[in-house]
Enzyme design. Structure first.
Site, PDB file in Angstrom:
ATOM      1  N   GLN A 172       1.099  -1.623   0.078  1.00  0.00           N
ATOM      2  CA  GLN A 172      -0.566   0.501  -0.350  1.00  0.00           C
ATOM      3  C   GLN A 172       0.725   1.208   0.177  1.00  0.00           C
ATOM      4  OE1 GLN A 172      -2.480  -0.750   3.362  1.00  0.00           O
ATOM      5  NE2 GLN A 172      -1.589   0.586   5.270  1.00  0.00           N
ATOM      6  N   VAL A 173      -0.003   2.263  -0.658  1.00  0.00           N
ATOM      7  CA  VAL A 173       1.246   3.563  -0.751  1.00  0.00           C
ATOM      8  C   VAL A 173       0.463   4.609  -0.260  1.00  0.00           C
ATOM      9  CG1 VAL A 173       1.965   5.507  -2.052  1.00  0.00           C
ATOM     10  CG2 VAL A 173       1.760   2.749  -3.432  1.00  0.00           C
TER      11      VAL A 173
ATOM     12  N   LYS B 252       5.871   3.482  -0.717  1.00  0.00           N
ATOM     13  CA  LYS B 252       5.127   2.359  -1.217  1.00  0.00           C
ATOM     14  C   LYS B 252       5.731   1.174   0.018  1.00  0.00           C
ATOM     15  CE  LYS B 252       4.507  -1.419  -4.926  1.00  0.00           C
ATOM     16  NZ  LYS B 252       4.711  -1.919  -6.387  1.00  0.00           N
TER      17      LYS B 252
ATOM     18  N   ASP C 259       1.908  -4.230 -18.561  1.00  0.00           N
ATOM     19  CA  ASP C 259       0.522  -3.693 -17.569  1.00  0.00           C
ATOM     20  C   ASP C 259       0.700  -2.297 -18.083  1.00  0.00           C
ATOM     21  OD1 ASP C 259      -1.199  -4.513 -16.327  1.00  0.00           O
ATOM     22  OD2 ASP C 259      -0.349  -4.390 -13.935  1.00  0.00           O
TER      23      ASP C 259
END
Length: 562
Positions: A142-143, A157, A292
């Site tokens: 999670q950031v 991050k 991606d």
């Protein structure tokens, strides 16, 4: 999260020993057993025209949800499977593309503890402020927004505690399942699940290393300098570790959420064109595929630039394979189906049931259809269809080809969201000429020319001696040619089968002949009025003879007429 008995809590620890490991294996096996008839992992046996077919075991959407329920490893597995149309049917690949990492955030206390443990210092000595509410949450990390002591706004991050151990445990279980599938199933022998899983494991482990991701950020920023419309955030190296990545904070709007008013005031066509051209350079000039680049990883900044995030999953393409991919894309854009088939044969591996005539015919039809509908068909979709067609004909393609198709498909989606008026085919066709010139300039660089000259020098020095050696062996009648791999070929298998059949036939004939001769010998032990030993030998010989005939009728492969 629970679906049909499959239970997992994203972010929660999964035991890896004893009963916990057994329960985890049971969950995985139950999931695989449920979708055993869905066509997943053998989707090319399905009719490609029946994309929306639903099996009794579950729909593609349910498959995607159940995969999410199994946790972070399987979310990443689903994302990787969406790039492999040779493994999963089209409808399932589409469902996996929409897979979201909708997970609950880890409590900020755990994040603070992990940060301080990795950085080796209290956060108050590094940051003026650290936002407790995360900017984003995924299955692995999670950031958080933070402000450095000098006032610089950064994004931090942080890898979730314990996630690496869960991933390694799941990968170990998947390796054993893939190994069994490769040995026991024809699909496994064709697709080589073990090799694919090892590639997935390498990519996933690399994604857990945030130092590697920071290097990717710097390298992409350097490679994309020629495109001022593109922005890659720079890492803060002093505050980057294997499980922590600190980079400059870039504000912006998702490419698919840009307001219509802003599109009128600020044209988005230069951004989408630069993105497409920059990624073509990255793939074919520098040999790196970021598979991606979906809308969630791209932001339009206030100064009308396009920011690129999340470069953890980057595949490297060797120069030789890069050249084949470039030739293939050139030929596809130009509508030359024969050249496309030839390059795919050079890239792929022919399986036992490879049908060359079917392969050439279907590839030609596919490229012809693409040329006739080039305005509505994405280059990425064509590449993925090529992979699917190749596998249906018995040609196993390298994963890099699927990654190229997935990257181009994602780029087309982003470009259409930014500027629907963009002619992607014209941009690709025009920029491939630039890519070819860049590759030619690289081939004439000083290091490349020096390497070629060294090869020529070695050939000139050693060539005459090798020719003399060959002529000497010929004159002395000592030249020998060794064919490697013959012991594993079908020829040896056929010869062994013939020898076994001949030996079994001789034994059968001997048994029947011996029993016939013994029938005339009087004996006290009889069965049905015949000597017992003679009758037993006759039955054994008859059974062996019948088995040989049945085996020949049912097991021998008939050669197709040409």
């Amino acid at each position: 999260m629970t679906h049909d008995g499959i239970t997992a809590t994203p972010g929660s620890a999964v035991p890896v020993h004893g009963e916990g490991a057994m329960e985890r294996r049971r969950q995985i096996m139950k999931f695989l057993f449920r979708y055993r008839h869905s066509g997943v992992f053998s989707g090319l046996a399905q009719d490609s025209l029946l994309d929306d077919v639903i099996v009794d075991d579950g729909t593609p959407a349910e498959f995607s949800r159940d995969l999410e329920a199994l946790g972070p490893t399987f979310i990443k597995l689903g994302q990787m499977l969406s790039t492999r149309p040779d493994i999963v049917p089209p409808s399932y690949a589409t469902a996996l593309e929409r897979m979201q990492e909708d997970v609950s955030p880890v409590p900020v206390e755990q994040i603070r503890a992990a940060l301080e443990a990795d950085l080796g210092v209290r956060l108050s000595k590094i940051f003026l402020a650290f936002d407790e509410v995360p900017l984003g949450t995924a299955s692995l990390a999670q950031v958080h927004r933070a402000v450095l002591r000098d006032g610089t706004a950064v994004a931090v991050k942080v890898q979730k505690p314990g996630v690496a151990q869960r991933l390694l445990s799941d990968l170990s279980m998947l390796r054993s399942i893939a190994g069994a599938a490769d040995k026991l199933t024809k699909v496994g022998r064709n697709l080589r699940f073990t090799d694919w899983l090892e590639e997935f494991a390498r990519t996933l482990v690399a994604e857990l290393d945030y130092v590697a991701e920071a290097e990717n950020l710097e390298r992409f920023a350097s490679h994309l300098k020629a495109y001022p419309e593109l922005l890659v955030p720079r890492p803060v190296w002093d505050l980057t570790r294997r499980r922590v990545l600190t980079m400059e904070l870039v504000e912006g709007v998702r490419v698919d959420h840009v307001p219509a008013v802003r599109r009128i005031e600020q044209p988005m066509l230069p951004l989408s064109s630069a993105l497409l051209r920059g990624y073509l350079d990255q793939i074919f000039v520098y040999g790196e595929i970021h598979a991606d680049p979906h809308p969630g990883n791209l932001r339009v900044t206030p100064d009308n630039r396009l920011a690129i995030f999340d470069l953890g999953m980057v595949a490297n393409v060797p120069p030789g394979q890069r050249e084949c991919l470039l030739k293939l894309l050139f030929a596809a854009v130009d509508g030359r189906g024969e050249s496309v088939a030839r390059e795919m044969l050079a890239l792929g591996t022919q399986l036992e049931d490879f049908d060359g005539e079917r392969f050439s015919r279907e590839i030609g039809q596919l490229i012809s259809h693409y040329s006739a509908h080039s305005g509505t068909t994405s280059e990425g979709r064509v590449v993925l269809d090529l992979v699917r067609t190749a596998m249906a004909s018995g040609l196993r393609t390298p994963p890099e080809l699927s990654l190229l198709g997935k990257a181009l498909l994602n780029l087309d989606t982003v470009c259409r969201a930014l500027s629907p008026e963009l002619d992607a085919k014209a941009v690709v066709e025009g920029h491939l000429q630039h890519v070819m010139r860049a590759r030619l300039r690289q081939s004439f660089s000083s290091p490349s020319m020096a390497s070629e000259l060294m090869d020529l020098q070695s050939l000139a020095r050693e060539g005459p001696r090798k020719v003399s050696d060959i002529l000497g062996l010929l004159s002395e009648n000592k030249l020998q040619v060794r064919i490697s791999g013959l012991e594993e070929s079908h020829l040896m298998e056929s010869l062994q089968k013939i020898a076994n059949r001949v030996a079994a036939g001789v034994v059968t004939a001997a048994l029947i002949l011996a029993s016939a001769l013994m029938m005339r010998i009087p004996t006290a032990s009889t069965l049905f009025g015949y000597p017992t030993v003679a009758l037993i030998l006759f039955f054994i010989g008859a059974a062996l003879g019948a088995s040989i005939v049945i085996s020949a009728l049912l097991g021998d492969r008939k050669v197709k007429s040409r």
